[in-house]
Structure formats: C-alpha cells, structure tokens
Design an enzyme around this catalytic site. Sequence first.
Site, PDB file in Angstrom:
ATOM      1  N   GLU A  32       0.843  -1.153  -0.064  1.00  0.00           N
ATOM      2  CA  GLU A  32      -0.203   0.030  -0.067  1.00  0.00           C
ATOM      3  C   GLU A  32       1.003   1.360   0.278  1.00  0.00           C
ATOM      4  OE1 GLU A  32      -2.448   2.116   0.102  1.00  0.00           O
ATOM      5  OE2 GLU A  32      -4.429   0.956   0.544  1.00  0.00           O
ATOM      6  N   ASN A 119      -6.342   6.099   6.818  1.00  0.00           N
ATOM      7  CA  ASN A 119      -5.879   5.249   5.849  1.00  0.00           C
ATOM      8  C   ASN A 119      -5.156   5.856   4.689  1.00  0.00           C
ATOM      9  OD1 ASN A 119      -6.998   4.034   3.143  1.00  0.00           O
ATOM     10  ND2 ASN A 119      -7.450   2.603   4.390  1.00  0.00           N
ATOM     11  N   GLU A 143      -3.906  -5.831  10.718  1.00  0.00           N
ATOM     12  CA  GLU A 143      -3.533  -4.762  10.079  1.00  0.00           C
ATOM     13  C   GLU A 143      -3.543  -3.578  11.026  1.00  0.00           C
ATOM     14  OE1 GLU A 143      -5.539  -3.012   6.686  1.00  0.00           O
ATOM     15  OE2 GLU A 143      -6.996  -4.745   6.780  1.00  0.00           O
ATOM     16  N   ASN A 177     -11.973   6.247   1.917  1.00  0.00           N
ATOM     17  CA  ASN A 177     -10.547   5.360   1.370  1.00  0.00           C
ATOM     18  C   ASN A 177      -9.765   6.409   0.702  1.00  0.00           C
ATOM     19  OD1 ASN A 177      -8.598   3.474   0.484  1.00  0.00           O
ATOM     20  ND2 ASN A 177      -9.973   1.881   1.125  1.00  0.00           N
ATOM     21  N   ASP A 231      -9.717   2.038  -4.219  1.00  0.00           N
ATOM     22  CA  ASP A 231      -8.823   2.115  -3.143  1.00  0.00           C
ATOM     23  C   ASP A 231      -8.038   3.276  -3.437  1.00  0.00           C
ATOM     24  OD1 ASP A 231      -7.410   1.679  -0.929  1.00  0.00           O
ATOM     25  OD2 ASP A 231      -7.156  -0.480  -1.208  1.00  0.00           O
TER      26      ASP A 231
END
Length: 302
Positions: A32, A119, A143, A177, A231
């Site tokens: 990520e 996030n 996570e 997100n 995302d």
Amino acid sequence: MSYFEAIDPRFSQYMIPVCSLETLHTGMRWAEGPVYFADGRYLVLSDIPNNRMLRWEEETGQVSVFRYPSGFSNGNTRDRQGRLVTCEHGNRRVTRTEPDGTITVLADRVGGKRLNSPNDVVVKSDGTVWFTDPPYGILTDYEGHKAESEIGGCHVYRCDPQTGEVAVVADDFVKPNGLAFSADERQLFVADSGRSHAPDAPHHIRVFDVTNGGRLTNGRVFATIDPGIPDGFRLDEDGNLWVGAGDGVHCFDATGKLIGKILTPETVANLTFGGPKRNRLFIAATSALYAVYVNARGIQAP
C-alpha cells in the site's frame, strides 16, 4: 496477452506498446501507500500486515526496510516541504517525518476521541492535511490492533498542522478510502470502499467542490468500481483518474467514463506516478510492486 484493455479508443494513446508491466518486488502481504521521492530517485511503500515500510531504489532496483515497526502504516504522501506524511493504522494517527528522522504527530484524536485507523492522506498547497479514517485497522489484529471505534463513524478530515485543529469535512461515508485533489484543488475525489465488508454497500468514488474556506460541497458520484472496490488513485495532467481496483488499474476520463484498464495479476490497493518525468506508474498490488511507463504524466507533486 496484453496487460492493458482499451475500453475507449482514447485509452490507447496513453499506453506504450513496447513497454511491459514490470514486477519490481514481491513478498509483501498487503502492499500500500507508494510515494515517490524525485529528489532521491526512490519510492517508499507500506507493507501493512508486516508492520513495515520498504524503500525501492530506482537506480539499482534494491529494496531495503525503510521503517520497522511502522505502526502498521498505510497511505503515504509528501507535504510541500518534501516531508513524508503517513497514516498509521496501528497507532491510529497521522504523522510527519521530519528531515532529522523524528516523527511529529499531526492528528490522533478528534473531539477527545481516538481516530479509527487513518487510511490515506493528501496535502493541499495551503499546508492542510486531508485524510480518511475507515475502521480497517481496528477490525482485526492483522493490519492493526482490534478495538472498538471511539468515534462511532468513518469520516474525512482536514488537519491544520499550524493550529493542530482536526475538523470533519465529510461524515456520510461508509468506509472512506483513497482521496486526491484535482490539479487546481477546486475538487476533491474520495473513494468509498464500503463493499469490502457488505455486498450492497458503496463501491464508488465521489467528487466534491472545495470552497475557499476549506469546506466540501456538492458531493456526487463520479464513478463506480467493478470488480472490486475503489482504493487509492491519482490524477494525470489530462484530468484522467487512475484507480486501484479488483482486476488492476481503472482509468476514468474527466467526466467519469471508464476508458481503459491496466490488468494486473493481483488486486491493486494504491498507485502513484513517479520517475524523472512523472510518466512511470508504480502499482502496489497485494504481494507485489509493479511499474509501467505510460504516455501520461501525473499531476505535479512535491
């Protein structure tokens, strides 16, 4: 088999047929938050479940551990002074890494209550830090650290590092997100990945108008993502939005029309433009970091 799919003929102009989709690194559990450092020719990304951040060197291709433990870091960006800004699931905060390596906490509470698990994050030209706060880092210990939400909702926030003020700018998301400003900063795009835990929940990107006072108005659905959920994403200089999705990267034009895809072997979580000319798309997709040169440039970033 080609790695890209032109749904609209216009998408072909952004692909370079002689360029392949490269695998730069593997072995991650959930890649990520890629962020490119043009001044150092390297890329930093998060490997959330492994509680670490990695550094990939562009000139050598070598990968090393940038930070461990990382607080189960997720999204990353840079501010206008080039400092790294990071969302930490495990520590439930947004931080800034100073030039000497020390870490400054920018936001960890709102109204006296702990954030869920920040996030993704972007920095506006006025220095304010905008971030999303879904519950992914407190749902399990995979996570982050399993816990109950103190806020009782999942919102989008604006933080002013000068004053320390953290304010809600959008409170009607299921799971906010990825987010990104348009080049002129008059619009803010925000993903809602609610379908990750409920099949009938949102899986779209909304766009808002940004007022001079920093408020969001006129929210509307820009594009719906299928398969998978939206995302992280980035914009290019033509106003196209490149979005991480279930089967790769989806490219939408400025009107929200899907014009093409870059197909990847794994679900894409996030991406960023990099390289000296900002024409190399770095793709964080589950266990691997991929890259491909495209005939497009990401909008200017610090």
